[in-house]
Motif scaffolding. Structure first.
Motif, short mmCIF file in Angstrom:
data_model
loop_
_atom_site.label_atom_id
_atom_site.label_comp_id
_atom_site.label_asym_id
_atom_site.label_seq_id
_atom_site.Cartn_x
_atom_site.Cartn_y
_atom_site.Cartn_z
N ARG A 1 -0.78 -14.43 3.17
CA ARG A 1 -2.03 -14.55 4.11
C ARG A 1 -2.93 -13.33 3.07
NH1 ARG A 1 -1.70 -14.43 10.48
NH2 ARG A 1 -0.81 -16.75 10.68
N GLU A 2 -4.05 -13.76 2.73
CA GLU A 2 -4.94 -12.85 1.84
C GLU A 2 -5.12 -11.38 2.49
OE1 GLU A 2 -9.22 -13.12 -0.47
OE2 GLU A 2 -8.15 -14.96 0.03
N GLU A 3 -5.36 -11.56 3.96
CA GLU A 3 -5.73 -10.39 4.42
C GLU A 3 -4.66 -9.43 4.51
OE1 GLU A 3 -4.97 -13.58 7.79
OE2 GLU A 3 -5.96 -13.56 5.83
N TRP A 4 -3.27 -9.92 4.73
CA TRP A 4 -2.03 -9.41 4.78
C TRP A 4 -1.97 -8.55 3.34
CZ3 TRP A 4 1.24 -12.71 8.35
CH2 TRP A 4 1.01 -12.70 9.47
N ALA A 5 -1.98 -9.29 2.40
CA ALA A 5 -1.96 -9.20 1.02
C ALA A 5 -2.56 -7.61 0.75
CB ALA A 5 -2.02 -9.99 0.15
N ALA A 6 -3.89 -7.77 1.07
CA ALA A 6 -4.98 -6.64 1.00
C ALA A 6 -4.58 -5.48 1.78
CB ALA A 6 -6.26 -7.17 1.28
N ARG A 7 -4.11 -5.66 2.79
CA ARG A 7 -3.67 -4.37 3.65
C ARG A 7 -2.33 -3.80 3.01
NH1 ARG A 7 -2.88 -5.51 9.97
NH2 ARG A 7 -1.85 -3.28 9.69
N PHE A 8 -1.37 -4.72 2.61
CA PHE A 8 -0.26 -4.21 1.70
C PHE A 8 -0.48 -3.35 0.77
CE2 PHE A 8 2.90 -4.44 -1.53
CZ PHE A 8 4.19 -4.29 -0.70
N LEU A 9 -1.43 -3.67 0.09
CA LEU A 9 -1.87 -2.90 -1.19
C LEU A 9 -2.58 -1.73 -0.81
CD1 LEU A 9 -3.15 -5.87 -3.55
CD2 LEU A 9 -1.03 -4.57 -3.97
N ALA A 10 -3.40 -1.95 0.25
CA ALA A 10 -4.12 -0.61 0.72
C ALA A 10 -3.32 0.54 1.39
CB ALA A 10 -5.40 -1.03 1.60
N ALA A 11 -1.99 0.12 1.88
CA ALA A 11 -1.42 1.02 2.57
C ALA A 11 -0.67 1.89 1.69
CB ALA A 11 -0.32 0.18 3.23
N ALA A 12 -0.83 3.17 1.96
CA ALA A 12 -0.21 4.38 1.06
C ALA A 12 1.49 4.09 1.32
CB ALA A 12 -0.47 5.54 1.77
N GLY A 13 2.04 4.18 0.13
CA GLY A 13 3.53 4.18 0.28
C GLY A 13 4.35 2.98 0.02
N HIS A 14 3.28 1.84 0.00
CA HIS A 14 3.82 0.42 -0.04
C HIS A 14 3.71 -0.04 -1.44
CE1 HIS A 14 3.35 0.34 4.12
NE2 HIS A 14 3.83 -0.91 4.29
N LEU A 15 4.69 -0.70 -2.18
CA LEU A 15 4.66 -1.20 -3.31
C LEU A 15 5.43 -2.46 -3.56
CD1 LEU A 15 6.71 0.57 -5.99
CD2 LEU A 15 6.62 1.43 -3.66
N MET A 16 5.14 -3.07 -4.60
CA MET A 16 5.84 -4.60 -4.77
C MET A 16 5.87 -4.73 -6.22
SD MET A 16 5.23 -8.38 -4.16
CE MET A 16 5.26 -8.32 -2.28
N LEU A 17 7.10 -4.75 -6.78
CA LEU A 17 7.31 -4.87 -8.39
C LEU A 17 7.75 -6.32 -8.61
CD1 LEU A 17 9.40 -1.91 -9.02
CD2 LEU A 17 7.10 -1.83 -9.09
N ILE A 18 6.91 -6.80 -9.71
CA ILE A 18 7.33 -8.52 -9.54
C ILE A 18 7.83 -8.72 -11.19
CG2 ILE A 18 6.19 -10.59 -9.88
CD1 ILE A 18 4.03 -9.77 -8.12
N ALA A 19 8.82 -9.37 -11.44
CA ALA A 19 9.42 -9.78 -12.60
C ALA A 19 8.97 -10.86 -12.93
CB ALA A 19 10.87 -9.76 -12.43
N TYR A 20 8.32 -10.67 -14.34
CA TYR A 20 7.78 -12.07 -14.99
C TYR A 20 8.62 -12.60 -16.10
CZ TYR A 20 3.57 -10.79 -12.10
OH TYR A 20 2.55 -10.62 -11.36
N VAL A 21 8.91 -13.67 -15.98
CA VAL A 21 9.54 -14.62 -17.20
C VAL A 21 8.68 -15.66 -17.69
CG1 VAL A 21 11.47 -15.96 -17.72
CG2 VAL A 21 11.64 -14.07 -15.98
N ASP A 22 8.13 -15.27 -18.91
CA ASP A 22 7.19 -16.05 -19.59
C ASP A 22 6.00 -16.44 -18.55
OD1 ASP A 22 8.90 -16.55 -21.92
OD2 ASP A 22 9.88 -18.36 -20.64
N GLY A 23 5.53 -15.40 -18.12
CA GLY A 23 4.39 -15.39 -17.21
C GLY A 23 4.42 -15.76 -15.91
#
Length: 136
Positions: free
Chosen positions: A24-46
């Motif tokens: 959900r867009e609003e939850w994604a925004a909250r996740f990014l705004a929350a101190a100490g939360h992070l997500m790492l994404i592995a990209y293969v050919d984009g």
């Protein structure tokens, strides 16, 4: 493969095939705004082929530790070391942030997860029971 920290809502939404359900867009925004939360994404050919999320946890007598909250690799990209690389990248980020350790809860019958975490340097720390409160 390239591993990058997600910093935008569109990045999180583009990786939603790696989550348990739709983002959900609003939850994604909250996740990014929350101190100490992070997500790492592995990209293969984009393509977002895997992700790991972590949450810093702070306690007055312990300092900061990293909880590996969730790890997921796209089915077509499994068994290529992506999960191990993501786990190690999160551990590196935890060290850089001054965390004293990193931990993850794993079902004892999840052989793939146990093998991935062991390959990334994790060691068993005993058996524990997880209890939950359902507020839905």
């Amino acid at each position: 493969m390239e591993i990058r920290r997600a910093t935008t809502v569109p990045e999180l939404l583009a990786a939603q095939h790696l989550y348990d359900g739709p983002a959900r867009e609003e939850w994604a925004a909250r996740f990014l705004a929350a101190a100490g939360h992070l997500m790492l994404i592995a990209y293969v050919d984009g393509f977002p082929a895997g992700m790991v999320s972590g949450i810093e946890m702070l306690h007055p007598d312990k300092g900061v530790e990293m909880c590996l909250y969730e790890l997921s690799v796209d089915e077509d990209h499994r068994r290529r070391g992506i999960g191990r690389a993501l786990t190690k990248a999160l551990a590196d980020e935890a060290r850089a942030r001054g965390c004293y350790d990193m931990w993850v809860g794993v079902d004892t019958d999840n052989g793939a997860a146990l093998a991935t975490y062991a390959a990334a340097g994790a060691k068993p720390d005993g058996v524990f029971a997880m209890l939950t409160w359902d507020f839905s």
